[in-house]
Design a protein around this motif. Structure first.
Motif, PDB file in Angstrom:
ATOM      1  N   ILE A  54       0.864  -1.189   0.000  1.00 28.05           N
ATOM      2  CA  ILE A  54       0.000   0.000   0.000  1.00 28.05           C
ATOM      3  C   ILE A  54       0.895   1.232   0.000  1.00 28.05           C
ATOM      4  O   ILE A  54       1.716   1.413   0.892  1.00 28.05           O
ATOM      5  N   LEU A 167      -7.302  -7.551  10.744  1.00 26.77           N
ATOM      6  CA  LEU A 167      -6.662  -6.509   9.940  1.00 26.77           C
ATOM      7  C   LEU A 167      -6.381  -5.282  10.802  1.00 26.77           C
ATOM      8  O   LEU A 167      -7.117  -5.005  11.751  1.00 26.77           O
ATOM      9  N   PRO A 168      -5.317  -4.535  10.482  1.00 23.54           N
ATOM     10  CA  PRO A 168      -4.836  -3.525  11.423  1.00 23.54           C
ATOM     11  C   PRO A 168      -5.675  -2.253  11.585  1.00 23.54           C
ATOM     12  O   PRO A 168      -5.524  -1.588  12.590  1.00 23.54           O
ATOM     13  N   LEU A 180      -8.561   1.451   3.072  1.00 24.20           N
ATOM     14  CA  LEU A 180      -7.358   0.819   3.606  1.00 24.20           C
ATOM     15  C   LEU A 180      -7.649  -0.591   4.110  1.00 24.20           C
ATOM     16  O   LEU A 180      -6.857  -1.515   3.910  1.00 24.20           O
ATOM     17  N   HIS A 184      -5.955  -4.002   2.872  1.00 25.12           N
ATOM     18  CA  HIS A 184      -5.376  -5.056   3.724  1.00 25.12           C
ATOM     19  C   HIS A 184      -5.996  -6.417   3.400  1.00 25.12           C
ATOM     20  O   HIS A 184      -5.298  -7.434   3.387  1.00 25.12           O
ATOM     21  N   GLN A 187      -4.320  -7.682   0.477  1.00 26.88           N
ATOM     22  CA  GLN A 187      -2.997  -8.230   0.804  1.00 26.88           C
ATOM     23  C   GLN A 187      -3.101  -9.660   1.326  1.00 26.88           C
ATOM     24  O   GLN A 187      -2.309 -10.527   0.968  1.00 26.88           O
ATOM     25  N   ARG A 188      -4.101  -9.894   2.172  1.00 27.25           N
ATOM     26  CA  ARG A 188      -4.288 -11.247   2.706  1.00 27.25           C
ATOM     27  C   ARG A 188      -4.686 -12.212   1.587  1.00 27.25           C
ATOM     28  O   ARG A 188      -4.256 -13.356   1.564  1.00 27.25           O
TER      29      ARG A 188
END
Lengths: 214, 620
Positions: A54, A167-168, A180, A184, A187-188
């Motif tokens: 990102i 997720l963060p 965002l 994420h 990304q996973r």
């Protein structure tokens, strides 16, 4: 690509798009409701993902000033305050900047049908019928792809995916925070997807298959 | 610079952690100005050992481990949310030593090294953190500790503070040629117990106190018309206004003063700080105990003083007084006590100070005594003195010290041991034997006896011995190598994960012996360095400082090591003060450590290992 010629118009650093085919745009909208014909866009949040990373500086965020009357109940959902809105820009300016910034990068979202529907309607309403049609031609809808990659998880909406995959980002329902979180989730998905299914084209094919099944 | 909208949520998450919590938001924003966020699966290698680095990593979520391929047991680093790596490699533009990989799933922020270096240049907080991570954490921990004491209320009497902040009112002073009568009425009028005598430049040259009046004026039958300077205590001990309250407390304890005169940077009178100002709430005061020791006329009285001194030490530790100040303070009171014991006993054996030297060894010799300490002492005899008479005397002193709460040494390292009451020549022969033999027993002896310090009697005897010993030891490379190997023998208690590992189990609790596994590696390494470079100091910090002054250690290394040593000592003192495991005074339970203390302790053990490696490098 349809929007190629916008490249030459690039102004301002943040809105300047690096021209790379691996650049994907993860986008989320906050709106006054669910109907693209009647409801309006309140906020646009988007960020570029390049090679799975990102790029925080390569992002797009606008609050729309001319979104009509926003009810208090609606504000509770998307969290955009009245004063933020009065500091925002017009939808026309936001759309110009967005298409300019996105260039030919493909789109990723969660329930992309919703976001694309709103953006196409808005572009058409502002006389950009040509772009309206092309917009979102290439896109990935993680709401469809995630359950195929993580069949063991019962998650349905974005918040549930965020919780199930830890997720963060904790904040929700602001366009940027949701974009965002979607990034994420992407990304996973990329991490777990088989090595021959990590490209945009193969993920898009997977999504298409899922659609046919459904 | 305003952060990009997409960076904002990560910035919000970072500022919960050090050093970001302490930085200007604009600087954190600048750090994130070209950042990317990436996801990594379990086991994925983020940076390979020996790789060049072009970015700084910050863990957002999950756990990263850094491991030195050559040294899997101790070099391990565990990095969790908010922690950065590889800081050292980035700052010094060298290759990374460790391999960094994901222990769990990890979300990481990656910052181009150009941004990292730019922020390190513009933000003092950030650069301080990166360069002196341990110091930074200690400072935070110290502030947290003080805040917790302040919150307790009633104990808000904080140490250390600057003397400037303790000055209650303007000091009343007078010139030396003023009449005694006028000086006394000045004291009366201002209701003060002490009067500073100054010269024309307002520089303090003497002091008179209420207590001086009876002996020096009334009993001395002096005329009230005499100049006040004739009865003043001169010269007067002063401290600068920026000195800490602890320094004032030490000065008072050492010299038996109740007031300290404070001067400004030009040496002019700035005020007076009294013992009461320092320890308003303390039952046992420093000067009280110190004075009582000096006045004591029997061992029974001294035993009471010793117990008061221990109580006072406990109070000070509980107030969070810094550990090096604390050990110095404990050592000084103990020195004073031992000297007073000897002064009382020497005449009964017809021993006088000119014919022998009582030496302190081990921790006492290093000025590093803690609350729980046994006796380590010996005698140097001048050639004419009968050993038998010296031993009789020493036996009584050892017994008296035992009565005062310094248990007899189990290893019989005491002055009453005939093997340890020798002339300088015999001592030199003993040291030569240890350095020559270099077997484990000799090294053990060397570790105790090389830390010698004269305590009472003829210091020249001790100095003569020490000079000779340093010369012999520094010239014997084989012995230094053996001593260096010996200093490596204690493995800092970190497990293969880089976490704290217990060194024993006490009452079903996992504990770490802070003396053996924490303090000793520093003490042993500093001793090797000191002997190798002929540094006469015995104190561990002073040894390291002296070796650094010879350009044999880097200033950055020095500060990391002294900070680590100081923290280990303070943790040890706190453990002793709480006395959770009476039979294991130096043990601390791992589960009782705060997260901050655990993090710092891990860093201290890593520093211990670094120091060991530094010493090992000299003696491959």
């Amino acid at each position: 690509m349809t929007l190629d010629w916008f490249k030459r118009l690039s102004v301002g650093k943040r809105d300047a798009a690096p021209s790379t085919s691996s650049r994907w745009i993860v986008l989320d909208l906050e709106t006054t409701g669910l109907d693209p014909k009647r409801d309006r866009i309140v906020e646009i949040g988007a960020v570029a993902v390049v090679g799975g990373a990102i790029e925080l500086h390569d992002c797009f965020a606008r609050v729309i000033a001319d979104a009509g009357t926003v009810s208090a109940a609606n504000r509770v959902i998307h969290g955009v305050t009245a004063s933020e809105q009065s500091d925002g820009c017009t939808l026309a300016a936001a759309l110009d900047a967005l298409t300019h910034w996105m260039q030919d990068s493909p789109l990723v979202g969660f329930h992309t049908g919703f976001d694309i529907g709103f953006l196409q309607a808005a572009l058409a309403a502002h006389g950009n019928t040509r772009f309206a049609k092309a917009f979102g031609q290439h896109h990935l809808d993680l709401a469809l792809i995630a359950p195929m990659i993580f069949p063991e998880l019962p998650a349905k909406n974005l918040a549930e995916w965020s919780g199930a995959l830890n997720l963060p980002i904790r904040k929700q329902h602001r366009a940027m925070a949701d974009a965002l979180t979607t990034a994420h989730l992407l990304q996973r998905i990329l991490s777990r997807a088989p090595s021959n299914t990590k490209s945009f084209a193969s993920l898009a094919a997977l999504q298409l298959g899922r659609r046919w099944l459904a | 610079m305003k952060p990009a909208p997409a960076a904002q949520p990560y910035l919000d998450a970072l500022i919960a952690h050090d050093p970001f919590a302490e930085m200007a938001v604009a600087d954190v924003g600048a750090l994130l100005s070209h950042a990317t966020v990436t996801y990594h699966a379990v086991g994925e290698t983020l940076i390979d050992a020996q790789a060049d680095v072009d970015q700084c990593w910050i863990v957002l979520q999950g756990r990263v481990r850094g491991e030195r391929p050559t040294d899997v047991t101790v070099g391990a680093l565990e990095l969790t949310a908010g922690e950065m790596f590889p800081i050292g490699a980035l700052l010094t533009a060298r290759k990374v030593v460790s391999r960094f990989f994901c222990e769990t799933e990890v979300f990481a922020l990656r910052i181009p090294s150009a941004d990292f270096l730019r922020v390190a240049k513009q933000s003092a907080v950030f650069s301080d953190f990166c360069n002196r991570k341990l110091t930074f954490l200690l400072e935070r921990s110290r502030r947290a500790l003080q805040a917790s004491y302040a919150a307790e209320g009633g104990r808000e009497q904080q140490l250390p503070r600057t003397l400037q902040s303790l000055i209650r009112r303007e000091a009343v002073s007078t010139l030396g040629n003023v009449k005694i009568r006028d000086a006394l009425s000045l004291m009366q009028k201002n209701a003060i117990g002490s009067l500073v005598i100054v010269n024309a430049g307002n520089e303090p040259i003497g002091i008179i106190t209420e207590r001086d009046i009876v002996p020096r004026v009334v009993l001395a039958d002096r005329s009230p018309d005499d100049a006040v300077e004739t009865i003043a205590t001169t010269p007067v001990a002063t401290l600068p206004a920026h000195a800490s309250s602890v320094e004032a407390a030490l000065l008072m304890a050492e010299r038996g003063f109740r007031h300290v005169v404070v001067v400004d940077e030009r040496g002019a009178l700035a005020g007076i700080v009294s013992e009461r100002d320092l320890f308003a709430l303390q039952r046992h005061t420093l000067t009280g105990v110190s004075g009582a020791i000096n006045r004591a006329n029997s061992v029974t009285q001294l035993a009471i003083c010793a117990s008061d001194a221990r109580q006072l030490a406990r109070n000070l530790i509980a107030q969070g007084v810094e550990s090096l100040t604390m050990t110095r303070f404990v050592s000084r009171l103990n020195d004073q006590l031992v000297r007073r014991v000897i002064e009382l006993i020497a005449p009964t054996h017809d021993v006088n100070a000119g014919e022998l030297c009582w030496i302190a060894l081990g921790s006492e010799g290093r000025h590093e005594q803690t609350i729980s300490t046994d006796q380590d002492n010996a005698l140097i005899l001048s050639p004419g003195l009968s050993q038998l008479r010296a031993l009789d005397f020493a036996k009584d002193v050892n017994a008296a010290l035992d009565q005062c709460g310094f248990p007899l040494c189990k290893g019989n390292i005491m002055a009453s041991n005939p093997a340890l009451a020798l002339t300088v020549d015999d001592w030199i022969a003993r040291f030569a034997e240890w350095t020559e033999r270099g077997d484990p027993e000799s090294l053990l002896q060397a570790n105790i006896f090389f830390d010698l310090r004269p305590l009472w009697g003829d210091a020249a005897l001790a100095n003569q011995l020490q000079a000779q010993v340093l010369e012999t030891a520094s010239a014997n490379q084989r012995f230094l190598k053996q001593l260096s190997d010996n200093a490596q023998s204690v493995e800092p208690p970190l497990n293969w994960l880089g976490n704290l590992s217990a060194t024993a189990e006490v009452n079903a609790r996992q504990v770490i012996d802070l003396k053996r596994f924490g303090v000793r590696p520093f003490v042993d390494a500093a001793r090797v360095l000191a002997l190798a470079h002929q540094v006469p100091a015995t104190n561990t910090i002073e040894r390291l400082q002296a070796v650094a002054a010879l350009h044999k250690l880097q200033p950055a290394e020095l500060s990391e090591w002294t900070d680590a040593f100081s923290f280990l000592q303070s943790l040890r003192l706190r453990a002793q003060e709480r006395s959770e495991f009476p039979d294991y005074p130096n043990a601390v339970a791992i589960d009782a450590l705060s997260p901050m203390d655990a993090r710092i302790l891990k860093e201290c053990f890593r520093q211990a290992r670094k120091l060991q490696q530094r010493v090992a490098a000299d003696y491959p």
